[in-house]
Scaffold this motif. Structure first.
Motif, PDB file in Angstrom:
ATOM      1  N   GLN A 233     -90.034  41.445-160.178  1.00 60.72           N
ATOM      2  CA  GLN A 233     -89.865  41.237-161.931  1.00 60.72           C
ATOM      3  C   GLN A 233     -89.575  41.929-162.467  1.00 60.72           C
ATOM      4  O   GLN A 233     -89.246  42.516-163.470  1.00 60.72           O
ATOM      5  CB  GLN A 233     -91.690  40.488-162.815  1.00 60.72           C
ATOM      6  CG  GLN A 233     -91.730  39.386-162.559  1.00 60.72           C
ATOM      7  CD  GLN A 233     -91.353  38.467-162.373  1.00 60.72           C
ATOM      8  OE1 GLN A 233     -90.253  38.038-161.963  1.00 60.72           O
ATOM      9  NE2 GLN A 233     -91.969  37.477-160.532  1.00 60.72           N
ATOM     10  N   ARG A 234     -88.955  43.632-161.077  1.00 62.06           N
ATOM     11  CA  ARG A 234     -87.907  44.343-161.370  1.00 62.06           C
ATOM     12  C   ARG A 234     -86.673  43.995-160.646  1.00 62.06           C
ATOM     13  O   ARG A 234     -87.320  43.516-158.872  1.00 62.06           O
ATOM     14  CB  ARG A 234     -88.720  45.413-161.657  1.00 62.06           C
ATOM     15  CG  ARG A 234     -89.451  45.881-160.382  1.00 62.06           C
ATOM     16  CD  ARG A 234     -90.567  47.521-160.786  1.00 62.06           C
ATOM     17  NE  ARG A 234     -91.373  47.431-159.340  1.00 62.06           N
ATOM     18  CZ  ARG A 234     -90.786  48.067-158.685  1.00 62.06           C
ATOM     19  NH1 ARG A 234     -89.571  48.544-158.317  1.00 62.06           N
ATOM     20  NH2 ARG A 234     -91.700  47.902-157.478  1.00 62.06           N
ATOM     21  N   THR A 235     -85.812  45.420-160.903  1.00 63.80           N
ATOM     22  CA  THR A 235     -84.832  45.518-159.469  1.00 63.80           C
ATOM     23  C   THR A 235     -85.635  46.386-158.499  1.00 63.80           C
ATOM     24  O   THR A 235     -86.555  47.236-159.228  1.00 63.80           O
ATOM     25  CB  THR A 235     -83.407  45.601-159.991  1.00 63.80           C
ATOM     26  OG1 THR A 235     -82.769  45.649-158.714  1.00 63.80           O
ATOM     27  CG2 THR A 235     -83.482  47.156-160.117  1.00 63.80           C
ATOM     28  N   ALA A 236     -85.739  46.739-156.944  1.00 63.69           N
ATOM     29  CA  ALA A 236     -85.957  47.628-156.133  1.00 63.69           C
ATOM     30  C   ALA A 236     -85.138  48.765-156.995  1.00 63.69           C
ATOM     31  O   ALA A 236     -84.146  49.307-157.459  1.00 63.69           O
ATOM     32  CB  ALA A 236     -85.492  47.255-155.347  1.00 63.69           C
ATOM     33  N   SER A 237     -86.400  50.482-156.241  1.00 61.70           N
ATOM     34  CA  SER A 237     -86.117  51.014-156.823  1.00 61.70           C
ATOM     35  C   SER A 237     -85.520  51.635-154.795  1.00 61.70           C
ATOM     36  O   SER A 237     -85.152  51.278-154.161  1.00 61.70           O
ATOM     37  CB  SER A 237     -87.344  52.282-156.833  1.00 61.70           C
ATOM     38  OG  SER A 237     -87.791  52.261-154.869  1.00 61.70           O
ATOM     39  N   LEU A 238     -84.591  53.013-155.050  1.00 61.59           N
ATOM     40  CA  LEU A 238     -83.746  53.688-154.305  1.00 61.59           C
ATOM     41  C   LEU A 238     -84.883  53.229-152.914  1.00 61.59           C
ATOM     42  O   LEU A 238     -84.140  53.278-152.200  1.00 61.59           O
ATOM     43  CB  LEU A 238     -83.143  54.851-154.694  1.00 61.59           C
ATOM     44  CG  LEU A 238     -81.782  54.511-155.518  1.00 61.59           C
ATOM     45  CD1 LEU A 238     -81.508  55.786-155.793  1.00 61.59           C
ATOM     46  CD2 LEU A 238     -81.051  53.440-155.025  1.00 61.59           C
ATOM     47  N   ALA A 239     -86.082  53.693-153.114  1.00 66.82           N
ATOM     48  CA  ALA A 239     -86.483  54.239-151.204  1.00 66.82           C
ATOM     49  C   ALA A 239     -87.168  52.332-151.335  1.00 66.82           C
ATOM     50  O   ALA A 239     -86.816  52.719-149.911  1.00 66.82           O
ATOM     51  CB  ALA A 239     -88.115  55.123-151.953  1.00 66.82           C
ATOM     52  N   GLU A 240     -87.453  51.916-152.528  1.00 69.20           N
ATOM     53  CA  GLU A 240     -87.738  50.295-152.113  1.00 69.20           C
ATOM     54  C   GLU A 240     -86.238  49.480-150.834  1.00 69.20           C
ATOM     55  O   GLU A 240     -86.703  48.933-150.024  1.00 69.20           O
ATOM     56  CB  GLU A 240     -88.307  49.982-152.875  1.00 69.20           C
ATOM     57  CG  GLU A 240     -89.612  49.626-153.207  1.00 69.20           C
ATOM     58  CD  GLU A 240     -89.942  49.630-154.837  1.00 69.20           C
ATOM     59  OE1 GLU A 240     -90.774  49.293-155.071  1.00 69.20           O
ATOM     60  OE2 GLU A 240     -89.115  49.186-155.304  1.00 69.20           O
ATOM     61  N   ILE A 241     -85.049  49.886-151.696  1.00 72.17           N
ATOM     62  CA  ILE A 241     -83.957  49.566-150.883  1.00 72.17           C
ATOM     63  C   ILE A 241     -83.789  49.677-149.126  1.00 72.17           C
ATOM     64  O   ILE A 241     -83.759  49.553-148.354  1.00 72.17           O
ATOM     65  CB  ILE A 241     -82.638  49.591-151.771  1.00 72.17           C
ATOM     66  CG1 ILE A 241     -83.147  49.151-152.898  1.00 72.17           C
ATOM     67  CG2 ILE A 241     -81.228  49.797-150.862  1.00 72.17           C
ATOM     68  CD1 ILE A 241     -81.536  49.241-154.195  1.00 72.17           C
ATOM     69  N   ALA A 242     -84.017  51.191-149.378  1.00 69.96           N
ATOM     70  CA  ALA A 242     -84.284  51.694-148.507  1.00 69.96           C
ATOM     71  C   ALA A 242     -85.140  51.132-147.297  1.00 69.96           C
ATOM     72  O   ALA A 242     -84.552  51.377-145.980  1.00 69.96           O
ATOM     73  CB  ALA A 242     -84.330  53.451-148.090  1.00 69.96           C
ATOM     74  N   ALA A 243     -85.689  51.047-147.890  1.00 71.87           N
ATOM     75  CA  ALA A 243     -86.760  50.628-146.933  1.00 71.87           C
ATOM     76  C   ALA A 243     -87.388  48.795-146.562  1.00 71.87           C
ATOM     77  O   ALA A 243     -87.128  48.864-145.027  1.00 71.87           O
ATOM     78  CB  ALA A 243     -88.800  50.602-147.642  1.00 71.87           C
ATOM     79  N   MET A 244     -86.382  48.577-147.450  1.00 73.05           N
ATOM     80  CA  MET A 244     -85.681  47.027-146.748  1.00 73.05           C
ATOM     81  C   MET A 244     -84.674  46.830-146.112  1.00 73.05           C
ATOM     82  O   MET A 244     -84.397  46.321-144.531  1.00 73.05           O
ATOM     83  CB  MET A 244     -85.222  46.137-148.437  1.00 73.05           C
ATOM     84  CG  MET A 244     -86.855  45.431-149.165  1.00 73.05           C
ATOM     85  SD  MET A 244     -86.160  44.603-150.816  1.00 73.05           S
ATOM     86  CE  MET A 244     -84.905  46.016-151.258  1.00 73.05           C
ATOM     87  N   ARG A 245     -83.343  47.877-146.372  1.00 75.86           N
ATOM     88  CA  ARG A 245     -82.929  48.478-145.403  1.00 75.86           C
ATOM     89  C   ARG A 245     -82.921  48.319-144.087  1.00 75.86           C
ATOM     90  O   ARG A 245     -82.666  48.046-142.876  1.00 75.86           O
ATOM     91  CB  ARG A 245     -81.787  49.528-145.749  1.00 75.86           C
ATOM     92  CG  ARG A 245     -80.895  48.734-146.934  1.00 75.86           C
ATOM     93  CD  ARG A 245     -79.981  50.469-146.942  1.00 75.86           C
ATOM     94  NE  ARG A 245     -78.750  50.507-145.979  1.00 75.86           N
ATOM     95  CZ  ARG A 245     -77.407  50.067-146.588  1.00 75.86           C
ATOM     96  NH1 ARG A 245     -77.530  50.983-147.837  1.00 75.86           N
ATOM     97  NH2 ARG A 245     -76.720  50.648-146.046  1.00 75.86           N
ATOM     98  N   GLU A 246     -83.927  49.404-143.857  1.00 81.83           N
ATOM     99  CA  GLU A 246     -84.383  49.202-142.736  1.00 81.83           C
ATOM    100  C   GLU A 246     -84.848  48.585-142.043  1.00 81.83           C
ATOM    101  O   GLU A 246     -84.069  47.991-140.621  1.00 81.83           O
ATOM    102  CB  GLU A 246     -85.741  50.811-142.177  1.00 81.83           C
ATOM    103  CG  GLU A 246     -86.215  51.388-141.523  1.00 81.83           C
ATOM    104  CD  GLU A 246     -86.637  52.218-141.200  1.00 81.83           C
ATOM    105  OE1 GLU A 246     -86.596  53.508-142.071  1.00 81.83           O
ATOM    106  OE2 GLU A 246     -87.562  52.141-140.139  1.00 81.83           O
ATOM    107  N   GLN A 247     -85.948  47.666-142.424  1.00 84.79           N
ATOM    108  CA  GLN A 247     -86.244  46.190-141.764  1.00 84.79           C
ATOM    109  C   GLN A 247     -85.333  45.083-141.453  1.00 84.79           C
ATOM    110  O   GLN A 247     -85.024  44.712-140.082  1.00 84.79           O
ATOM    111  CB  GLN A 247     -87.664  45.718-142.951  1.00 84.79           C
ATOM    112  CG  GLN A 247     -88.704  46.380-142.350  1.00 84.79           C
ATOM    113  CD  GLN A 247     -89.404  44.791-143.323  1.00 84.79           C
ATOM    114  OE1 GLN A 247     -89.467  44.685-144.427  1.00 84.79           O
ATOM    115  NE2 GLN A 247     -90.810  44.956-142.691  1.00 84.79           N
ATOM    116  N   LEU A 248     -84.244  44.989-142.314  1.00 80.07           N
ATOM    117  CA  LEU A 248     -83.178  44.382-141.834  1.00 80.07           C
ATOM    118  C   LEU A 248     -82.354  45.065-141.301  1.00 80.07           C
ATOM    119  O   LEU A 248     -82.027  43.908-140.153  1.00 80.07           O
ATOM    120  CB  LEU A 248     -82.460  44.487-143.310  1.00 80.07           C
ATOM    121  CG  LEU A 248     -80.806  43.488-142.972  1.00 80.07           C
ATOM    122  CD1 LEU A 248     -81.382  42.261-143.335  1.00 80.07           C
ATOM    123  CD2 LEU A 248     -80.346  43.785-144.572  1.00 80.07           C
TER     124      LEU A 248
END
Ligand code: ZN
Ligand code: CU
Length: 479
Positions: A156-171
């Motif tokens: 229920q919130r937007t992702a932090s920079l670290a979380e975005i980086a982790a998602m990007r790596e999986q993508l």
């Protein structure tokens, strides 16, 4: 010449949006070898089409078949419609890459319970599809909500920079393993709090490798145009093609606005690659969403974990039986699935007929009482909308489910009947083809679909599955 298969006297509707022509077609080694008058040719198997239509196998660009292609690889709901390729991972939800710590969040539960999510990497999913050898080809998107569920403790919130980086790596890892692109389901509570910037940063991974962005818009109700603008902006930023999923005007207050939506799509198409998919029904289906509970139109329940006996019943009747308001009844039924009769037929037809729209079923194979689109979407377009209503010619109906779809999703050497292309084919009777599945009895095979070949293998014969399975995982072009 000696071929594997010869199909004689077929009306070839080749998927390119041109009218049909009569010819024979020869197949060998999984591919279309020759098209023309092949009188003297020999083959192990010969079929007289007797003037019936031979079309490219249909491409279902919008599915939630992620796990069913592995669990029930015969894929009867799709094969029986003439579908030879399914694109999975739509609406932000995909079976991979996923590592769940608890039950799947809504709407990932549309793909199955926790035990269905056993593919921590995209390559695991790809290997599982290959091992299952489904009856249809499979290409896959990566779901934004799936990525969020891996890295955010609170959706229920937007992702932090670290979380975005982790998602990007999986993508990035998934794209390198053949994923077609990224899908979002921004309307759902599990992704709604993601700000545009979160999606935009993820989407930056797409442009560099020719992958695409598909989206179940942030809203299909009053702010639908704003939601389309957001999608176009993300596509422009990422330099990635955009596909709007199941484009519609949802909710009675929104009816009649399809010309505005289509004008917006056309305007965007002047400067970037955009298109949409749609299913040929005026009712939608998904998990039961409290925000969509209304008495302005009918809502039926398709499944309910606490009340499985309510499957197939009207929410209104259930609320009356329980002597409580609709919203309370909906709350008691959750988690649940629903069909919402929330569209206007004129809007559906306008979107279906638009040159930028492709056909996608959005069928929900895990649902015990599924929306009939799961079994009927493609024959409904061919029979009801093209032949019976004359909404567009048959070759245009076929184009919207073959050539256009293959071009937009980058499926090479598929989607058109051409020498050298893969032999994904369907032979159907244009006079008889029709959807039989309806809202009362939704799990019924279509009529008039006679023969289906997948990669040259006859997998549906004389209107019956024959147990052959020859589907493959289709990686993104250049992967
Ligand atoms: Zn969706
Ligand atoms: Cu969907």
């Amino acid at each position: 010449m000696h071929y594997d298969t010869l199909i004689r006297n077929a009306l070839i509707i080749d998927g390119s949006n041109r009218p049909g022509y009569l010819a024979d077609v020869a197949l060998s080694e999984g591919r279309i070898q020759r098209i023309g008058e092949l009188q003297g040719a020999q083959a192990k198997e010969q079929i007289d089409a007797a003037g019936r239509v031979l079309a490219p196998g249909f491409i279902d660009v919008h599915t939630h078949d992620d796990t069913v292609v592995i669990r029930q690889p015969q894929m009867l709901p799709k094969l029986s419609q003439g579908v030879t390729t399914v694109i999975v991972g739509n609406c932000g939800i995909s079976a991979s890459p996923v590592s769940l710590r608890s039950d799947p969040p809504d709407p990932m539960n549309l793909l199955g319970a926790r035990g269905a999510f056993v593919y921590p990497r995209f390559s695991d999913y790809r290997a599982a599809v290959d091992a299952a050898v489904p009856a249809v080809n499979v290409a896959a998107l990566v779901g934004h909500t799936a990525l969020r569920s891996n890295h955010l403790d609170d959706l229920q919130r937007t992702a932090s920079l670290a979380e975005i980086a982790a998602m990007r790596e999986q993508l990035r890892d998934s794209l390198a393993s053949g994923a077609l692109g990224l899908s979002t389901g921004l309307a759902y509570a599990s992704a709604f709090c993601a700000e545009t910037d979160e999606v935009q940063q993820l989407a930056e991974e797409l442009g560099t490798c020719g992958a695409l962005y598909t989206t179940h818009l942030r809203s299909e109700f009053a702010p639908v145009l704003e939601a389309m603008d957001e999608a176009f902006q993300i596509g422009r930023h990422a330099r990635a093609p955009v596909i709007i999923s199941h484009l519609k005007c949802a909710g009675a207050g929104n009816w009649g606005r399809s010309p505005q939506l289509l004008a917006s799509l056309e305007r965007a198409a002047l400067s970037q690659s955009v298109a949409c998919d749609c299913y040929p029904y005026a009712a939608s289906s998904s998990t039961l969403d409290l925000k969509q509970v209304t008495d302005a139109h009918r809502i039926t329940i398709t499944w309910s974990t606490p009340h499985p006996e309510m499957g197939g019943r009207d929410l209104l009747d259930i609320a009356a039986e329980w002597a409580c308001p609709l919203l309370d009844a909906a709350r008691r039924l959750q988690p649940a699935g629903a069909v919402y009769y929330g569209m206007d037929e004129a809007d559906v037809q306008r979107i279906l007929a638009h040159p930028l729209s492709m056909i996608g079923s959005d069928g929900l194979p895990e649902d015990p009482f599924p929306h009939p689109r799961l079994w009927g979407a493609f024959p409904r377009v061919l029979g009801h909308f093209s032949r019976d209503l004359g909404l567009f010619p048959l070759h245009t109906a076929v184009h919207k489910m073959t050539g256009l779809s293959a071009a937009r999703f980058g499926l090479e050497q598929r989607g058109e009947i051409r020498e050298g292309h893969w032999a994904d084919l369907v032979l159907f009777d244009p006079a008889r083809v029709r959807d039989v599945a309806d809202f009362k009895d939704p799990q019924r095979a279509a009529e008039g679909i006679d023969e289906v070949w997948v990669n040259g293998v006859r997998s549906y014969a004389a209107g019956q599955a024959n147990g052959q399975r020859a589907g493959r995982f289709l990686p993104r072009k250049g992967c």
